[in-house]
Write a protein that holds these residues in place. Structure first.
Motif, PDB file in Angstrom:
ATOM      1  N   ASP A  44      78.166  39.010  58.388  1.00 15.23           N
ATOM      2  CA  ASP A  44      79.130  38.363  57.508  1.00 15.23           C
ATOM      3  C   ASP A  44      79.582  37.075  58.180  1.00 15.23           C
ATOM      4  O   ASP A  44      80.390  37.090  59.107  1.00 15.23           O
ATOM      5  N   PRO A  96      84.192  32.027  57.576  1.00 15.75           N
ATOM      6  CA  PRO A  96      84.348  30.838  56.710  1.00 15.75           C
ATOM      7  C   PRO A  96      84.089  29.522  57.424  1.00 15.75           C
ATOM      8  O   PRO A  96      83.514  28.594  56.838  1.00 15.75           O
ATOM      9  N   ILE A 125      80.315  28.886  57.606  1.00 17.67           N
ATOM     10  CA  ILE A 125      79.778  28.483  56.303  1.00 17.67           C
ATOM     11  C   ILE A 125      80.147  27.035  56.008  1.00 17.67           C
ATOM     12  O   ILE A 125      79.332  26.249  55.510  1.00 17.67           O
ATOM     13  N   LYS A 157      78.303  31.819  50.736  1.00 16.50           N
ATOM     14  CA  LYS A 157      79.188  32.982  50.702  1.00 16.50           C
ATOM     15  C   LYS A 157      78.712  33.977  49.654  1.00 16.50           C
ATOM     16  O   LYS A 157      78.605  35.184  49.933  1.00 16.50           O
TER      17      LYS A 157
END
Length: 598
Positions: free
Chosen positions: A217, A220, A223, A268
């Motif tokens: 995962d 943020p 990304i 995402k």
């Protein structure tokens, strides 16, 4: 062949396979001329498609040896919870999990030596590593004395992924971002159109993240850093670009073409779509070796799974009572939200339908005070549950309702996250029409009113022409330039006249290119839609090129020059087998392209 025999393959099959391997041959091409025939006596050529299968057959023997030793309790258990396997082979790489004891280490070494003597695959100590997981100094001393391997610490890399016993830090994620950025210097970005850069971003930079996003995962900030590189390369061809270079907001660019974007994957949403496969596989294939291990899932993954999966209950052993959609396609959490709030998260994640209906054990999950709403929901739920009859011996059936096959697909999971978005009306006219990618990219910008015309330059305080460079009558914007300008209307009449479609030329009342385009498309038969759409893209692209020639090169706006430019461009399109346009030929005094639309 002996391994195949132990796996149950018959002698005829093994003889056939052996004959294929011994009768194969190779020839070396030298300047296009094949050389002497080289007959193979045994084994496979490097790069042969059967080579991976050979590794699988051989490594399955090692897996069987370790498994049998573990089943015979020759190895000490790794944990209190029973684990289904302690070896993870991949091609010629093996991850082996052991207790740091002398007996386990000695036994594993003997097994590896036996396997090496039988198969010829000797363990390379120099390339092997030991990675301790919560080991004491005493244990590490024992390991170093018995294993002549380099001792490493977590995090490490295995099969291209960073592995760690703790949450990865920024410094550990940074090499991934650097690897993305290192791709750019080798590409000739200045020689690429923006449409070409889009292809490189989607099929190289984004594709590099698929394997990683499937397992990890991404935080943020990571990304955001990767998106910054992708965005800058598209708009500027560099690693960095400021806001002025980016004509359209990045979230809009990262949508499918049907929704007004460029089809570049949103990282995402892509990560959520890829990682939802793990809880899906755990639910549909609970006997997989990793299914008993704890699985951490984000809130987005859980919500997508709950929305996408419906269950047809059999014996109820593999269906969660509180969370799964097993009551007419709905979950108890959605049917009785107030009552479900009285159930702890741990019990909701463990209680199966089979256990819950056994002596009404689901009642024990309800804790705390009961509100009036919860009491009313309880009474309604009681009647529904009493009507449920389990079918012993029939496993539960889980259905992925986002795909027609009922099975999980990453594409359906990705597209589901954009449900409810507004469809991009000119999608088919732009992206389903034959035209060079750079021209369709330009028409996409036109549809979003994001071209660098005078109105946009003025809003940013940049130098700009006071009036339209082609008609010198009104202020310039992209809609005026392509359809409202007197010059543009005359050009459209001329180019459509050669296709016998002059009646479709824009009128003074037409002020938006997309509205006029939609209107004229509805005026012709469906058989000629693609050809007409190609002509319109050709015309808009020609006007834009002629305008830029007037602005940057000081050329004078001339209709004849624009028509010649369109003729040359159309010839190139036809030579490229433009769909809907027949081969071009020159004619005196005209556009020079026989469209043959009617």
């Amino acid at each position: 062949m002996e391994v195949l025999g132990q796996l149950g393959f018959g002698s005829r099959w093994r003889d056939l396979l052996c004959g294929l391997l011994t009768s194969s041959s190779t020839q070396v091409l030298l300047n296009g001329t094949p050389g002497k025939v080289i007959h193979h006596r045994r084994g496979l050529r490097q790069g042969d498609p059967l080579s991976p299968m050979l590794f699988i057959l051989v490594m399955d023997v090692l897996n069987w040896m370790i498994t049998r030793a573990s089943e015979a309790e020759l190895f000490q258990p790794l944990s209190r919870r029973p684990l289904q396997h302690r070896i993870s082979p991949y091609a010629d790489d093996v991850a082996l999990f052991l207790r740091p004891t002398a007996a386990d280490i000695s036994l594993s070494l003997r097994i590896l030596n036996l396997f090496g003597d039988a198969s010829g695959l000797k363990t390379n100590v120099q390339k092997s590593n030991v990675l301790p997981i919560h080991c004491s100094e005493e244990n590490m001393g024992l390991v170093q004395n018995l294993l002549p391997c380099e001792v490493l610490e977590f995090p490490c890399r295995y099969l291209g992924l960073p592995l760690s016993t703790r949450k990865l830090t920024r410094g550990q994620f940074q090499p991934i971002i650097d690897r993305i950025a290192d791709q750019l210097p080798g590409w000739k970005a200045d020689l690429m159109t923006r449409a070409g850069r889009v292809v490189m971003v989607q099929h190289v930079l984004t594709a590099m993240m698929v394997y990683l996003a499937m397992a990890i995962d991404l935080p943020p900030w990571a990304i955001k850093a990767i998106d910054k590189i992708r965005r800058a390369f598209i708009w500027r061809g560099r690693k960095e670009a400021n806001g002025g270079h980016c004509l359209i907001a990045w979230p809009k660019v990262c949508r499918s073409k049907e929704l007004g974007g460029l089809g570049i994957s949103d990282l995402k949403a892509l990560g959520v779509a890829l990682r939802v496969r793990w809880p899906w596989l755990r639910k549909t294939e609970p006997h997989k070796p990793w299914a008993s291990l704890p699985l951490q899932t984000s809130k987005e993954v859980e919500c997508l799974l709950m929305m996408a999966v419906v269950t047809e209950v059999g014996d109820g052993a593999n269906t969660l009572f509180w969370k799964d959609n097993w009551l007419d396609g709905k979950s108890i959490q959605s049917l009785a939200p107030s009552l479900s709030a009285s159930v702890s998260r741990g019990r909701a994640n463990r209680r199966s339908v089979k256990d819950a209906l056994d002596n009404d054990l689901w009642l024990e999950d309800i804790q705390g005070e009961i509100t009036i709403d919860a009491l009313w929901e309880y009474l309604e739920l009681w009647d529904i549950i009493n009507a449920v009859e389990l079918q012993q011996g029939i496993p539960d059936k889980h259905i992925w309702r986002l795909s027609s096959s009922g099975q999980y697909t990453a594409q359906s999971a990705y597209e589901a996250q954009f449900q409810g978005a507004i469809r991009f009306e000119p999608y088919a006219r732009i992206w389903k029409t034959w035209a060079p990618p750079k021209c369709r990219f330009f028409m996409w910008l036109v549809a979003h009113n994001q071209c660098w015309t005078a109105d946009r330059l003025a809003r940013r305080g940049l130098p700009h022409p006071a009036r339209c460079p082609l008609c010198d009558q009104e202020e310039e914007n992209i809609q005026h330039l392509l359809i409202g300008c007197v010059f543009a209307r005359h050009f459209w009449y001329s180019i459509l006249h050669y296709a016998s479609l002059s009646v479709l030329a824009p009128q003074p009342s037409d002020i938006a290119l997309n509205d006029w385009w939609r209107k004229v498309e509805n005026c012709v038969d469906s058989e000629v839609h693609k050809g007409l759409n190609s002509i319109i893209i050709l015309g808009a692209w020609t006007i834009w090129r002629h305008r830029n020639d007037c602005v940057f090169n000081g050329a004078s706006p001339r209709l004849g020059t624009a028509l010649v430019l369109a003729k040359e461009e159309a010839l190139l399109w036809s030579l490229a087998r433009a769909k809907g346009l027949p081969p071009a030929r020159y004619q005196r005094g005209g556009l020079g392209l026989v469209f043959g639309l009617l």
